[in-house]
Design an enzyme around this catalytic site. Sequence first.
Site, mmCIF file in Angstrom:
data_model
loop_
_atom_site.group_PDB
_atom_site.id
_atom_site.type_symbol
_atom_site.label_atom_id
_atom_site.label_comp_id
_atom_site.label_asym_id
_atom_site.label_seq_id
_atom_site.Cartn_x
_atom_site.Cartn_y
_atom_site.Cartn_z
ATOM 1 C CE LYS A 22 10.514 8.918 34.605
ATOM 2 N NZ LYS A 22 11.859 9.534 34.919
ATOM 3 C CG HIS A 77 19.200 11.302 40.191
ATOM 4 N ND1 HIS A 77 20.292 10.542 40.333
ATOM 5 C CD2 HIS A 77 18.439 10.669 39.033
ATOM 6 C CE1 HIS A 77 20.284 9.668 39.624
ATOM 7 N NE2 HIS A 77 19.066 9.619 38.799
ATOM 8 C CG ASP A 127 13.581 6.646 37.982
ATOM 9 O OD1 ASP A 127 14.332 5.585 38.151
ATOM 10 O OD2 ASP A 127 13.099 7.424 37.363
ATOM 11 C CE LYS A 165 18.099 5.617 39.989
ATOM 12 N NZ LYS A 165 17.421 6.203 38.989
ATOM 13 C CE LYS A 190 17.728 15.546 30.001
ATOM 14 N NZ LYS A 190 17.507 14.731 30.928
ATOM 15 C CD GLU A 227 13.386 12.418 33.808
ATOM 16 O OE1 GLU A 227 14.098 11.719 32.974
ATOM 17 O OE2 GLU A 227 13.013 12.051 34.954
ATOM 18 C CE LYS A 230 22.528 14.892 35.199
ATOM 19 N NZ LYS A 230 22.501 14.408 33.800
ATOM 20 C CG ASP A 257 20.872 -17.730 34.925
ATOM 21 O OD1 ASP A 257 21.024 -16.510 35.782
ATOM 22 O OD2 ASP A 257 19.936 -18.379 35.043
ATOM 23 C CG PHE A 258 24.085 -12.173 35.349
ATOM 24 C CD1 PHE A 258 25.160 -12.480 34.615
ATOM 25 C CD2 PHE A 258 23.432 -10.963 35.320
ATOM 26 C CE1 PHE A 258 25.381 -11.842 33.285
ATOM 27 C CE2 PHE A 258 23.667 -10.059 34.241
ATOM 28 C CZ PHE A 258 24.429 -10.456 33.047
HETATM 29 N N1 LIG Z 1 18.174 2.350 31.957
HETATM 30 C C1 LIG Z 1 18.270 3.615 32.677
HETATM 31 O O1 LIG Z 1 18.032 4.662 31.996
HETATM 32 C C2 LIG Z 1 18.836 3.592 34.030
HETATM 33 C C3 LIG Z 1 18.872 2.285 34.458
HETATM 34 N N2 LIG Z 1 19.536 2.526 35.709
HETATM 35 C C4 LIG Z 1 19.759 1.214 36.779
HETATM 36 O O2 LIG Z 1 20.778 0.350 35.931
HETATM 37 C C5 LIG Z 1 20.646 -0.915 36.275
HETATM 38 C C6 LIG Z 1 20.195 -1.565 34.572
HETATM 39 O O3 LIG Z 1 19.079 -1.008 34.067
HETATM 40 P P1 LIG Z 1 18.330 -1.331 32.687
HETATM 41 O O4 LIG Z 1 19.860 -1.297 31.673
HETATM 42 O O5 LIG Z 1 17.636 -0.114 32.524
HETATM 43 O O6 LIG Z 1 18.149 -2.734 32.923
HETATM 44 P P2 LIG Z 1 17.703 -3.806 31.391
HETATM 45 O O7 LIG Z 1 16.658 -4.726 32.007
HETATM 46 O O8 LIG Z 1 17.650 -3.007 30.253
HETATM 47 O O9 LIG Z 1 19.192 -4.577 31.355
HETATM 48 C C7 LIG Z 1 19.489 -5.409 32.513
HETATM 49 C C8 LIG Z 1 20.317 -6.491 31.743
HETATM 50 O O10 LIG Z 1 20.728 -7.489 32.606
HETATM 51 C C9 LIG Z 1 20.092 -8.713 32.229
HETATM 52 N N3 LIG Z 1 20.014 -9.776 33.262
HETATM 53 C C10 LIG Z 1 19.033 -9.630 34.181
HETATM 54 N N4 LIG Z 1 19.102 -10.663 35.118
HETATM 55 C C11 LIG Z 1 20.037 -11.518 34.535
HETATM 56 C C12 LIG Z 1 20.350 -12.736 34.956
HETATM 57 N N5 LIG Z 1 19.878 -13.497 36.083
HETATM 58 N N6 LIG Z 1 21.289 -13.535 34.028
HETATM 59 C C13 LIG Z 1 21.560 -12.673 32.881
HETATM 60 N N7 LIG Z 1 21.293 -11.722 32.473
HETATM 61 C C14 LIG Z 1 20.558 -10.911 33.485
HETATM 62 C C15 LIG Z 1 18.986 -8.564 31.558
HETATM 63 O O11 LIG Z 1 18.818 -9.740 30.317
HETATM 64 P P3 LIG Z 1 17.463 -9.995 29.773
HETATM 65 O O12 LIG Z 1 17.186 -9.027 28.973
HETATM 66 O O13 LIG Z 1 17.807 -11.532 29.202
HETATM 67 O O14 LIG Z 1 16.614 -10.489 31.085
HETATM 68 C C16 LIG Z 1 19.201 -7.319 30.826
HETATM 69 O O15 LIG Z 1 20.192 -7.419 29.634
HETATM 70 C C17 LIG Z 1 19.234 -1.110 37.081
HETATM 71 O O16 LIG Z 1 19.928 -1.265 38.225
HETATM 72 C C18 LIG Z 1 18.609 0.411 36.869
HETATM 73 O O17 LIG Z 1 17.876 0.441 37.748
HETATM 74 C C19 LIG Z 1 19.857 3.419 36.579
HETATM 75 C C20 LIG Z 1 19.829 4.831 35.876
HETATM 76 C C21 LIG Z 1 19.049 4.824 34.746
HETATM 77 O O1 LIG Z 2 18.213 7.816 36.923
HETATM 78 C C1 LIG Z 2 17.404 8.098 36.218
HETATM 79 O O2 LIG Z 2 17.602 9.322 35.474
HETATM 80 C C2 LIG Z 2 17.038 9.374 34.266
HETATM 81 C C3 LIG Z 2 17.330 11.144 34.017
HETATM 82 O O3 LIG Z 2 18.573 11.319 33.915
HETATM 83 P P1 LIG Z 2 19.112 12.524 33.215
HETATM 84 O O4 LIG Z 2 20.586 12.550 33.320
HETATM 85 O O5 LIG Z 2 18.522 12.423 31.700
HETATM 86 O O6 LIG Z 2 18.584 13.914 33.659
HETATM 87 C C4 LIG Z 2 15.432 9.259 34.138
HETATM 88 O O7 LIG Z 2 14.871 9.408 33.051
HETATM 89 C C5 LIG Z 2 15.294 7.679 34.754
HETATM 90 O O8 LIG Z 2 13.984 7.525 34.879
HETATM 91 C C6 LIG Z 2 16.244 7.272 35.935
HETATM 92 O O9 LIG Z 2 16.181 6.016 36.247
#
Ligand SMILES: NC(=O)C1=CN([C@@H]2O[C@H](COP(=O)(O)OP(=O)(O)OC[C@H]3O[C@@H](n4cnc5c(N)ncnc54)[C@H](OP(=O)(O)O)[C@@H]3O)[C@@H](O)[C@H]2O)C=CC1
Ligand SMILES: O=C1O[C@H](COP(=O)(O)O)[C@@H](O)[C@H](O)[C@H]1O
EC number: 1.1.1.49
Length: 496
Positions: free
Chosen positions: A344, A244, A239, A152, A349, A220, A186, A92-93
């Site tokens: 979106k 970006h 977002d 981000k 795209k 997108e 990119k 647990d972080f």
């Molecule tokens: N997904 C995307 O396309 C993008 C994401 N981001 C950024 O990347 C980051 C991650 O996003 P994303 O992967 O979508 O998020 P998710 O919620 O899918 O993943 C986050 C992970 O962290 C774990 N987690 C969160 N809190 C804790 C905790 N206290 N202890 C242990 N595990 C924890 C979650 O576990 P659990 O599921 O058990 O809660 C989950 O596995 C964010 O900052 C997001 O803004 C940026 C650009 C694009």
């Molecule tokens: O950071 C993000 O970017 C994606 C779009 O990224 P792309 O490289 O596929 O253009 C966006 O879909 C997402 O919502 C946002 O968090």
Amino acid sequence: MSSDIIPGVDIALFGALGDLAKRKLYPALYHLDRDGLLDKSTRLIGLARQDISLDSFKETVEAALKERVKPEHLEKDAVARFIARIGYAALDFGTLEGYSAIVDWRVDAKGKSSPRPLLIYLSVPSRIYGDISSNLQASGCLDEQSRVVVEKPIGSDLESSGAVNDAIGAVFAESQIYRIDHYLGKETVQNLIALRFANPMFGNQWNQNQISHVEITVAEKVGIEGRWGYFDQAGQLRDMVQNHLLQLLCLIAMDPPSSLDADAIRDEKVKVLKALRPITGERLNTDLVRGQYITGAVDGQRVPGYLEEEGANTESSTETFVAFKTEVSNWRWAGVPFYLRTGKRMPEKMSQIVIHFRQQPHYIFDPDQRSLASNKLIIRLQPHEGISLQVLTKDPGLDKGMRLRPGPLDLDFNNAFPKRRIPEAYERLLLEVIKGQQYLFVRRDEIEHAWRWVDTLIDGWESRAAAPSRYPAGSWGPVSSIAMITRDGRSWYEEY
Ligand SMILES: NC(=O)C1=CN([C@@H]2O[C@H](COP(=O)(O)OP(=O)(O)OC[C@H]3O[C@@H](n4cnc5c(N)ncnc54)[C@H](OP(=O)(O)O)[C@@H]3O)[C@@H](O)[C@H]2O)C=CC1
Ligand SMILES: O=C1O[C@H](COP(=O)(O)O)[C@@H](O)[C@H](O)[C@H]1O
């Protein structure tokens, strides 16, 4: 800038079972490994809450590779080599207990601690960056070689981003912090720097004397892809625009940096952000459009509206589309509108930047063709990466007289370099972190100036309490976004 030495590193990936890790990070690391760009000593520990076995975690990573890596790039030996680098620990972080797993992982069978730098990747929401940083410090995981990569958006406004940056900054020096904006990784975004500063032909024309206006579109096709919980809090402005789009604008508008050093480039970007005209008062009605998609069709398939997405709150007024017109108030750009839009559930795209050059002051051709008579530089970021310059030539043939015809001088990266795979942004960014190079990452003051501008916009639209305009999924956004540019006698460039 990049050095050719690729050191071995220990990567601790927080959020190892999350969407970003599976979608982008494992495929990117796999490609680096396959291309011989990971030192043989490099390894990774996945960290997440779930108490699963190492084998089960490895299966998850392998499944992610199968889903995301193109079959022609998925090689059995390369996958096995990559998977062999992987470890896992459940923790647990938010609590210190458990962080010793990272220390233990870095100690070899002889009790010797790893000489490699620890690279910490925080693929988790920014509100827990501070807790993780202080726990890493308290558990003795860190030294001056450690680096932290943060995703981000950092915070949701200037104040909260300041708090997050303070919390990370209490543990890490700025030179150890790598703030990701994956658009900076990119290929064509990289090329903006080469295009502008290696080609005097463009360098000398890059100002209000020669350029009439600039368009940036990041469209997108996807909706919110099951990320309602996150997206509804953020919206397209936080977002996509705060990071970006404003980064793209900075790279187009910045003055030439004195060198390619990280701080030289970042200093110039900050100047642009400081000069960005805020959208306030009457301009909120004329220069800003917010939209939200309703049911429509994309690629001939019916898709639900934003309020019908899984987990939706049907009252939400979060925007899924933003268009605006702004200006960079300085000597180089005074009077040149910058039109930006992102949304979106658009029909395609498509991310591109279009630089519209001014017409010749004296025109000698057919007056009916006058509207054709300007050059455009089209920078296609994705999906068909390339650069094209629209020029006017004579329409060939005996019967045409001196008729003009617009045509492209085209550099399509896939045709020009057919044997080269265009790497994904995360590959380049991860490689730069491994090398310890910061020029593709965002400095704290850039993030804060961008938030300052975005906060003013949000304050303005909240004070008007207007609902976003609806647009059908599969369209180019609300009609008001077309009206915004048409009022200036222009239109969005939609050929690609
Ligand atoms: N997904 C995307 O396309 C993008 C994401 N981001 C950024 O990347 C980051 C991650 O996003 P994303 O992967 O979508 O998020 P998710 O919620 O899918 O993943 C986050 C992970 O962290 C774990 N987690 C969160 N809190 C804790 C905790 N206290 N202890 C242990 N595990 C924890 C979650 O576990 P659990 O599921 O058990 O809660 C989950 O596995 C964010 O900052 C997001 O803004 C940026 C650009 C694009
Ligand atoms: O950071 C993000 O970017 C994606 C779009 O990224 P792309 O490289 O596929 O253009 C966006 O879909 C997402 O919502 C946002 O968090």
